[in-house]
Design an enzyme around this catalytic site. Structure first.
Site, short mmCIF file in Angstrom:
data_model
loop_
_atom_site.label_atom_id
_atom_site.label_comp_id
_atom_site.label_asym_id
_atom_site.label_seq_id
_atom_site.Cartn_x
_atom_site.Cartn_y
_atom_site.Cartn_z
N GLY A 1 0.81 -1.21 0.00
CA GLY A 1 0.00 0.00 0.00
C GLY A 1 0.85 1.26 0.00
CG ASP A 2 3.38 1.75 3.16
OD1 ASP A 2 2.28 2.20 3.52
OD2 ASP A 2 4.04 0.94 3.85
#
Length: 301
Positions: free
Chosen positions: A250-251
């Site tokens: 996600g990052d």
């Protein structure tokens, strides 16, 4: 300049075993470690994409020194506050058929040290981007993101927030450029089960009514959806390759989105590059690399 904020960075220590049995001594088959924290992850993937950033945060002790030295490179300026007491946390991730995580608390951060962080925020100027990512240490006030954003005043700063329920909701009054909930987080925010694409879009638009400009929803194995500031829906799928690691995906998506928008100012391309970076991390043992990103870009439609 892009600034990332990681209030509670860590060393992620990954151990693999054939089988985990409680009550006895277990022997690993493999071990790895990575410098972690959502904002740090964003900075590291931005560096792979050729984009400079400054990493803000708190570090302490010998582990803090290792984190700072480990992520510093030509593309990342580390500007951490060094705490006098404690050590930066070590998170243990045990992979033995299924994955078990032990996440530690991290060092105590008092008001004077928080004020030092806020003073650094004052250096951010018009045209910069700030990324607030991840949860906060339990020793910090739960309005810390609001304090950071209030410090920006009326500066023309692009705000990106990737955080959970209260931290995210309290940031919306500042009209962030991008937020990135997943479907489960949408369900928690609106206290209902969000399953369908129609519901996902509906509640993303509710977040826009509350102040978010662009809402990027990660859908796990189904890919990602973006509702842009004009109300347009964009979708991206996933590539078929063996998933090795989901930590940091996600990052990586956030980093890719920021980089894509910086390069082309086009939301479709930003979503594409974000999705590619998220996939690249999932297919590697660590974070996305430039080589893997370029390989997947050629395959991604």
């Amino acid at each position: 300049m892009i600034y990332t904020v990681t209030l509670n960075p860590s060393i992620d220590y990954i151990v693999r075993l054939d089988k985990l049995t409680s009550g006895i001594t277990n022997r690993t088959t493999d071990e790895e470690y990575y410098y972690g924290g959502k904002g740090i992850n964003v900075s590291c993937v931005l560096a792979e994409l050729g984009i400079d950033s400054t990493a803000f945060g708190f570090v302490a002790g010998f582990t803090g020194e290792a984190i700072e030295k480990g992520i510093r490179n030509d593309r990342i300026i580390t500007d951490f506050i060094k705490l006098k007491n404690g050590i930066s946390r070590i998170n243990i991730k045990i992979k033995a058929g299924e994955e078990t995580e032990i996440n530690c608390q991290g060092p105590h951060i008092d008001d004077s040290e928080l004020e030092r962080m806020l003073a650094k925020i004052d250096r951010i100027t018009d045209g910069d981007t700030i990324v607030l990512a991840g949860n906060i240490p339990n020793t910090m006030p739960d309005d810390v993101y609001e304090r950071i954003l209030n410090r920006l005043g009326k500066k023309d700063v692009r705000i990106v927030v990737d955080a959970t329920k209260k931290l995210l909701l309290n940031s919306l009054k500042h009209k962030p450029f991008l937020i990135k909930p997943n479907r489960q987080e949408l369900s928690e925010i609106f206290e209902t089960e969000v399953i369908s694409e129609e519901d996902t879009q509906k509640y993303a638009k509710e977040l826009q009514k509350m102040g978010a400009q662009n809402v990027l929803i990660s859908l796990g194995g189904e890919g990602a959806m973006l509702i842009d500031e004009f109300g347009n829906k964009h979708k991206a799928g996933v590539l078929k390759e063996k998933v090795i690691n989901t930590v940091g995906s996600g990052d990586s998506m956030v980093a890719g989105f920021i980089a894509g928008y910086e390069k082309q100012h086009d939301y479709s391309y930003a979503l594409k590059l974000g999705s590619v970076c998220g996939n690249a991390t999932a297919f590697l043992s660590g974070l996305a690399t430039k080589e893997k990103i370029n390989e997947l870009l050629e395959k991604f439609n």
